[in-house]
Design an enzyme around this catalytic site. Structure first.
Site, PDB file in Angstrom:
ATOM      1  N   ASP A   1       8.528  -3.878  -0.593  1.00  0.00           N
ATOM      2  CA  ASP A   1       8.145  -2.467  -0.621  1.00  0.00           C
ATOM      3  C   ASP A   1       8.691  -1.682   0.563  1.00  0.00           C
ATOM      4  O   ASP A   1       9.097  -0.528   0.417  1.00  0.00           O
ATOM      5  CB  ASP A   1       6.612  -2.341  -0.613  1.00  0.00           C
ATOM      6  CG  ASP A   1       5.984  -2.830  -1.898  1.00  0.00           C
ATOM      7  OD1 ASP A   1       6.679  -3.483  -2.694  1.00  0.00           O
ATOM      8  OD2 ASP A   1       4.790  -2.562  -2.113  1.00  0.00           O
TER       9      ASP A   1
ATOM     10  N   GLU B   1      18.622   9.617 -12.928  1.00  0.00           N
ATOM     11  CA  GLU B   1      19.262  10.933 -12.987  1.00  0.00           C
ATOM     12  C   GLU B   1      18.980  11.771 -11.748  1.00  0.00           C
ATOM     13  O   GLU B   1      19.438  12.909 -11.643  1.00  0.00           O
ATOM     14  CB  GLU B   1      18.815  11.676 -14.246  1.00  0.00           C
ATOM     15  CG  GLU B   1      19.246  10.995 -15.537  1.00  0.00           C
ATOM     16  CD  GLU B   1      18.749  11.745 -16.759  1.00  0.00           C
ATOM     17  OE1 GLU B   1      18.796  12.990 -16.756  1.00  0.00           O
ATOM     18  OE2 GLU B   1      18.297  11.080 -17.704  1.00  0.00           O
ATOM     19  N   GLY B   2      18.186  11.231 -10.801  1.00  0.00           N
ATOM     20  CA  GLY B   2      17.925  11.961  -9.575  1.00  0.00           C
ATOM     21  C   GLY B   2      16.580  12.663  -9.593  1.00  0.00           C
ATOM     22  O   GLY B   2      15.551  12.055  -9.895  1.00  0.00           O
TER      23      GLY B   2
ATOM     24  N   TYR C   1      -6.801  -8.261  -6.701  1.00  0.00           N
ATOM     25  CA  TYR C   1      -8.120  -8.749  -6.295  1.00  0.00           C
ATOM     26  C   TYR C   1      -8.646  -7.759  -5.250  1.00  0.00           C
ATOM     27  O   TYR C   1      -8.641  -8.022  -4.051  1.00  0.00           O
ATOM     28  CB  TYR C   1      -8.015 -10.170  -5.731  1.00  0.00           C
ATOM     29  CG  TYR C   1      -7.411 -11.134  -6.729  1.00  0.00           C
ATOM     30  CD1 TYR C   1      -8.211 -11.803  -7.665  1.00  0.00           C
ATOM     31  CD2 TYR C   1      -6.034 -11.337  -6.775  1.00  0.00           C
ATOM     32  CE1 TYR C   1      -7.653 -12.665  -8.604  1.00  0.00           C
ATOM     33  CE2 TYR C   1      -5.473 -12.199  -7.709  1.00  0.00           C
ATOM     34  CZ  TYR C   1      -6.286 -12.851  -8.621  1.00  0.00           C
ATOM     35  OH  TYR C   1      -5.732 -13.705  -9.562  1.00  0.00           O
TER      36      TYR C   1
ATOM     37  N   ALA D   1      10.114   2.287  -4.573  1.00  0.00           N
ATOM     38  CA  ALA D   1      11.102   3.369  -4.588  1.00  0.00           C
ATOM     39  C   ALA D   1      10.434   4.739  -4.515  1.00  0.00           C
ATOM     40  O   ALA D   1      10.928   5.647  -3.831  1.00  0.00           O
ATOM     41  CB  ALA D   1      11.964   3.266  -5.845  1.00  0.00           C
TER      42      ALA D   1
ATOM     43  N   GLY E   1       0.844  -1.194   0.000  1.00  0.00           N
ATOM     44  CA  GLY E   1       0.000   0.000   0.000  1.00  0.00           C
ATOM     45  C   GLY E   1       0.873   1.235   0.000  1.00  0.00           C
ATOM     46  O   GLY E   1       1.709   1.413   0.893  1.00  0.00           O
TER      47      GLY E   1
ATOM     48  N   LYS F   1      10.561  13.451 -10.214  1.00  0.00           N
ATOM     49  CA  LYS F   1      11.451  12.286 -10.157  1.00  0.00           C
ATOM     50  C   LYS F   1      11.902  11.931 -11.578  1.00  0.00           C
ATOM     51  O   LYS F   1      11.070  11.737 -12.453  1.00  0.00           O
ATOM     52  CB  LYS F   1      10.719  11.116  -9.511  1.00  0.00           C
ATOM     53  CG  LYS F   1      10.350  11.355  -8.047  1.00  0.00           C
ATOM     54  CD  LYS F   1       9.359  10.342  -7.507  1.00  0.00           C
ATOM     55  CE  LYS F   1       7.947  10.646  -7.970  1.00  0.00           C
ATOM     56  NZ  LYS F   1       6.924   9.791  -7.336  1.00  0.00           N
TER      57      LYS F   1
ATOM     58  N   ARG G   1      -2.645   4.798 -11.628  1.00  0.00           N
ATOM     59  CA  ARG G   1      -2.954   3.385 -11.835  1.00  0.00           C
ATOM     60  C   ARG G   1      -4.088   3.321 -12.869  1.00  0.00           C
ATOM     61  O   ARG G   1      -5.258   3.371 -12.535  1.00  0.00           O
ATOM     62  CB  ARG G   1      -3.410   2.725 -10.528  1.00  0.00           C
ATOM     63  CG  ARG G   1      -2.369   2.692  -9.434  1.00  0.00           C
ATOM     64  CD  ARG G   1      -1.272   1.674  -9.747  1.00  0.00           C
ATOM     65  NE  ARG G   1      -0.399   1.467  -8.604  1.00  0.00           N
ATOM     66  CZ  ARG G   1       0.682   2.189  -8.339  1.00  0.00           C
ATOM     67  NH1 ARG G   1       0.997   3.189  -9.148  1.00  0.00           N
ATOM     68  NH2 ARG G   1       1.440   1.930  -7.292  1.00  0.00           N
TER      69      ARG G   1
ATOM     70  N   ASP H   1       7.570   5.524  -3.122  1.00  0.00           N
ATOM     71  CA  ASP H   1       7.058   5.748  -1.766  1.00  0.00           C
ATOM     72  C   ASP H   1       8.205   6.080  -0.812  1.00  0.00           C
ATOM     73  O   ASP H   1       8.064   6.929   0.071  1.00  0.00           O
ATOM     74  CB  ASP H   1       6.308   4.508  -1.267  1.00  0.00           C
ATOM     75  CG  ASP H   1       5.142   4.128  -2.159  1.00  0.00           C
ATOM     76  OD1 ASP H   1       4.547   5.037  -2.778  1.00  0.00           O
ATOM     77  OD2 ASP H   1       4.821   2.929  -2.246  1.00  0.00           O
TER      78      ASP H   1
END
Length: 319
Positions: free
Chosen positions: A297, A232-233, A105, A259, A34, A228, A168, A261
C-alpha cells in the site's frame, strides 16, 4: 504547524509470499493497512507535515503500527492506546487471475471505539487541510460521531476538507444507511474524490459527467470534484468546465491496492503547494502511477525527488 490531518483506522496486515488458499500457506509478511495513514505517509514523503488521529490496542500489533507510522515522519501524538480492545487485523489471500481476497478481523477493534472525546479541536484548527474517508464513519456509531466532530471543527476553522468515499459495503448494515451517511457528508466538504463505481452506488448514475454534476449540485460553489476514471486518468470540475487529465502509462503494474490513497496524497500535496488545479491533478495521477509499480500500500509512495524525475513523462513509467 501540521499541514494535513487525517483520522481513521490502521490495521496490522499479513500477506502470504505465494498465491493460493490460506489454508495451505505458512509464510507471511507483515505490513500496515489504513487508507488515512497511507495518505498521511504519502503527503509526508512529498514534503509536508502530516498528523494521524486514531486508536490502537495496547498490544504488540498496536506497537508495530504506531512505530511504523511514526517512523515515516507522521505525527502520532493524537493516537490513543486502548487496553480493552485489540488492534485490527487483515489477512490477504493472493490469486493470479483476480484481485486479492481480504479477510478482516476488525469487529470491536480499538479504532471502532474512537469517539467525539478523542478529537482535539486545537490540533485540527491549527492544520491547513483535513482528509477524510467513508471508512471511518462505517466503523461504529461512536467513530461516526468522532468523524463528524472533526468535520465540524474543520469547517468552523475554514480548513480545506477532502473526502474520498472509499465505500466498504461490508462495514455497513445496509446500502441505504451507507448512502444516507455519505450524502450527509458530501455537502460539508470542498474537495471530493469519488470513483465512477461510487457515483453509480450513491447517485444511480453511470456517465462520468453526470456523476460530477450530480455531486457538485450538493456542494458549495467553487468546490472541487476530481473523478477517478482508472486507466483513462481523471476528470476535474470546479463549476465551470469539466476537464480531462491524461494518465501516466505504467509498463509493469505490480499492485493496484493503495492507488486511490496515493492519488489523494498527490492531489492534496498539489493543493498544499498551491499549484493550478490541472497540475495538482496531474501530480495525483503521477503519484498513483508510481505507487502501483511496487508491491504494498505505501511502499511505492514516492518522495518529491522521485516525482521530479517523472513529471511530464507520461509515455511510460519504469521503476
Amino acid at each position: 504547524m501540521i499541514d494535513l490531518v487525517t483520522i481513521g483506522e490502521t490495521m496490522a496486515a499479513m500477506a502470504p509470499g505465494e498465491v493460493g488458499s490460506l489454508k495451505y500457506l505458512n509464510n507471511f509478511s507483515k505490513y500496515i493497512a489504513g487508507a488515512e495513514s497511507n495518505v498521511a505517509i504519502g503527503v509526508r514523503r512529498l514534503g509536508f507535515n502530516s498528523g494521524w488521529i486514531s486508536k490502537l490496542g495496547k498490544d504488540p500489533l498496536g506497537d508495530y503500527v504506531e512505530f511504523f507510522v511514526r517512523g515515516e515522519g507522521v505525527d502520532v501524538s493524537q493516537v490513543k492506546r486502548d487496553k480493552d480492545h485489540r488492534t485490527g487485523l487483515l489477512i490477504k489471500e493472493m490469486h493470479t487471475t483476480k484481485e486479492p481476497k481480504v479477510f478482516y478481523y476488525r469487529d470491536n477493534s480499538a479504532a471502532s471505539h474512537l469517539s467525539k472525546e478523542d478529537i482535539d479541536e486545537n490540533y485540527i484548527k491549527n492544520a491547513r487541510h483535513l482528509h477524510l474517508t467513508g471508512i471511518t464513519p462505517a466503523l461504529s456509531s461512536s467513530a461516526r460521531e468522532a468523524f463528524f466532530e472533526a468535520l465540524k471543527v474543520a469547517r468552523e476553522n475554514n480548513l480545506k476538507i477532502s473526502f474520498d468515499p472509499n465505500l466498504r459495503l461490508k462495514l455497513w448494515d445496509s446500502i441505504e444507511e451507507m448512502r444516507e451517511v455519505m450524502l450527509k457528508i458530501i455537502p460539508q466538504v470542498n474537495v471530493l474524490l469519488p470513483g465512477v463505481e461510487e457515483g453509480e452506488i450513491l447517485l444511480g448514475l453511470s456517465d462520468p459527467e453526470e456523476i460530477i454534476k450530480g455531486f457538485y449540485e450538493m456542494m458549495d460553489p467553487g468546490s472541487l470534484i476530481v473523478l477517478k476514471i482508472g486507466a483513462e486518468g481523471a476528470l476535474y470540475y470546479q463549476g465551470d468546465k469539466i476537464e480531462h487529465v491524461e494518465p501516466y502509462c505504467v509498463d509493469n503494474i505490480v499492485d493496484l491496492i493503495g492507488a486511490g490513497d496515493a492519488f489523494a496524497a498527490g492531489l492534496i500535496s498539489g493543493l498544499l503547494r498551491e499549484l493550478p488545479i490541472k497540475e495538482a491533478v496531474e501530480l495525483a495521477n503521477l503519484v498513483g502511477a508510481l505507487c502501483i509499480t511496487v508491491k504494498g500500500d505505501i511502499e511505492g509512495l514516492p518522495t518529491w525527488e522521485q516525482v521530479e524525475v517523472y513529471q511530464g513523462k507520461k509515455d511510460e513509467i519504469h521503476r
